[in-house]
Write a protein that holds these residues in place. Structure first.
Motif, PDB file in Angstrom:
ATOM      1  N   ARG A 141      75.630 -10.304  10.099  1.00 28.10           N
ATOM      2  CA  ARG A 141      74.805 -10.516   8.899  1.00 28.10           C
ATOM      3  C   ARG A 141      74.156  -9.231   8.411  1.00 28.10           C
ATOM      4  O   ARG A 141      74.085  -8.977   7.196  1.00 28.10           O
ATOM      5  N   CYS A 142      73.656  -8.447   9.343  1.00 24.94           N
ATOM      6  CA  CYS A 142      72.766  -7.348   8.990  1.00 24.94           C
ATOM      7  C   CYS A 142      73.361  -5.963   9.204  1.00 24.94           C
ATOM      8  O   CYS A 142      72.669  -4.962   8.971  1.00 24.94           O
ATOM      9  N   LYS A 147      64.725  -5.390  14.906  1.00 21.59           N
ATOM     10  CA  LYS A 147      64.756  -3.921  14.914  1.00 21.59           C
ATOM     11  C   LYS A 147      64.579  -3.378  16.326  1.00 21.59           C
ATOM     12  O   LYS A 147      65.218  -2.394  16.714  1.00 21.59           O
ATOM     13  N   LEU A 157      74.114  -4.159  11.940  1.00 22.07           N
ATOM     14  CA  LEU A 157      73.172  -3.452  12.800  1.00 22.07           C
ATOM     15  C   LEU A 157      73.784  -2.274  13.536  1.00 22.07           C
ATOM     16  O   LEU A 157      73.094  -1.285  13.812  1.00 22.07           O
ATOM     17  N   ALA A 172      73.923 -11.626  14.476  1.00 21.75           N
ATOM     18  CA  ALA A 172      72.965 -10.850  13.703  1.00 21.75           C
ATOM     19  C   ALA A 172      73.611  -9.573  13.171  1.00 21.75           C
ATOM     20  O   ALA A 172      73.352  -9.157  12.035  1.00 21.75           O
ATOM     21  N   ASP A 173      74.460  -8.967  13.962  1.00 28.48           N
ATOM     22  CA  ASP A 173      75.177  -7.770  13.516  1.00 28.48           C
ATOM     23  C   ASP A 173      76.088  -8.095  12.337  1.00 28.48           C
ATOM     24  O   ASP A 173      76.186  -7.323  11.376  1.00 28.48           O
ATOM     25  N   ARG A 190      67.792  -3.937  18.168  1.00 27.70           N
ATOM     26  CA  ARG A 190      68.795  -2.959  17.698  1.00 27.70           C
ATOM     27  C   ARG A 190      68.607  -1.614  18.399  1.00 27.70           C
ATOM     28  O   ARG A 190      69.583  -1.012  18.877  1.00 27.70           O
ATOM     29  N   SER A 201      65.336 -12.909   9.360  1.00 27.81           N
ATOM     30  CA  SER A 201      65.477 -11.861   8.359  1.00 27.81           C
ATOM     31  C   SER A 201      66.003 -10.582   8.995  1.00 27.81           C
ATOM     32  O   SER A 201      65.660 -10.241  10.130  1.00 27.81           O
ATOM     33  N   CYS A 202      66.830  -9.879   8.253  1.00 27.45           N
ATOM     34  CA  CYS A 202      67.351  -8.606   8.755  1.00 27.45           C
ATOM     35  C   CYS A 202      66.241  -7.572   8.924  1.00 27.45           C
ATOM     36  O   CYS A 202      66.420  -6.571   9.628  1.00 27.45           O
TER      37      CYS A 202
END
Length: 290
Positions: free
Chosen positions: A56-57, A111, A59, A53-54, A114, A104-105
């Protein structure tokens, strides 16, 4: 219960469910240096998911990303030592990447994760030292050279320490042999992952000679005092080529490797080491010096 109350309850339950999922996911990321986990494979999945996820987004800051990489390697090693198969862990990482790709980010669960991970690693990233399986890592800066990542062993009465010393970017072995004879060459011996991709775990021994690699030292010099074993006043530091790092990182955490010292009379002194969580230790150092 009225329609409005039902709607409010559904909304509240949905928020609680999202928070619970985020808490469970982040929870596996917080016990970074624990010696074991109830389900190491699940921990590896969680850490792999957050890393994906990091990617991609975007974070996390680089230090947190390095910490997560260390945590993922640490969890993978724990899973292998608990009996997980390499193929299963590869599938686990693939599932984690697939899940991360589908979220989705802007997802509120992400969130929450994160924020929790940032909070947890705010303290962890300031840790100067950490012990990994087989290795001691140290990010502190000293006025004289010391070990940044090291594993200790011995060859007979001679202590041998292996790892990254001082500011040197390559692996070295520091040995203190009693008496006057000194080795004329040194090498690291381990499984060659390009010839034998699967780990060799039979009888806790090295694989046959035909599928080993020998990495000869490229130089030797008197060892800095800070790299010597306790109560030793002198020793030699043998430096190995840069690709030794990649060869060692390719080993299974349970596999052994050897450091051999060759003498002029044909004799060989050997120190035994274990790959352990070498990659996790390297990722810890990548967080930067303190």
């Amino acid at each position: 219960m009225t329609i409005g109350q039902n709607a409010e309850k559904t909304k509240r339950d949905g928020s609680l469910a999202r928070a619970a999922r985020a808490t469970l996911l982040a929870g596996g990321l917080l016990a970074m240096a624990g010696p074991a986990w109830a389900d190491p494979a699940q921990t590896y999945y969680e850490r792999s998911f957050v890393l994906a996820a990091d990617a991609r987004c975007d974070l996390f800051q680089p230090r947190v990303n390095a910490a997560l990489i260390a945590a993922a390697y640490q969890a993978r090693g724990a899973a292998l030592r608990s009996g997980a198969a390499h193929a299963d862990l590869s599938a686990t990482a693939a599932r984690a990447r697939s899940r991360a790709a589908s979220i989705s980010c802007a997802n509120p669960d992400l969130k929450t994760v994160r924020a929790r991970v940032d909070h947890a690693f705010a303290g962890w990233s300031r840790m100067p030292r950490m012990d990994f399986e087989g290795w001691s890592a140290n990010r502190s800066v000293y006025s004289t050279p010391t070990w940044r990542l090291m594993q200790a062993s011995a060859s007979g009465a001679a202590p041998v320490q292996f790892g990254f010393g001082g500011t040197d970017p390559v692996l070295s072995a520091v040995v203190s042999f009693p008496g006057k004879p000194r080795p004329v060459a040194a090498r690291v011996v381990m499984r060659d992952a390009t010839l034998l991709p699967r780990p060799w775990l039979l009888n806790d021994a090295l694989p046959p000679v035909s599928v080993r690699t020998s990495l000869w030292a490229t130089g030797v010099s008197p060892a800095d005092e800070g790299l010597l074993a306790a109560e030793r006043r002198s020793g030699e530091a043998w430096r190995f080529p840069a690709h030794t790092t990649l060869a060692l990182a390719a080993l299974d955490p349970r596999e052994p490797f050897l450091v051999e010292f060759h003498f002029r009379d044909g004799s060989v002194a050997t120190a035994r080491f274990t790959a352990g969580d070498f990659s996790a230790g390297r990722a810890f150092l990548a967080m930067g010096s303190l």
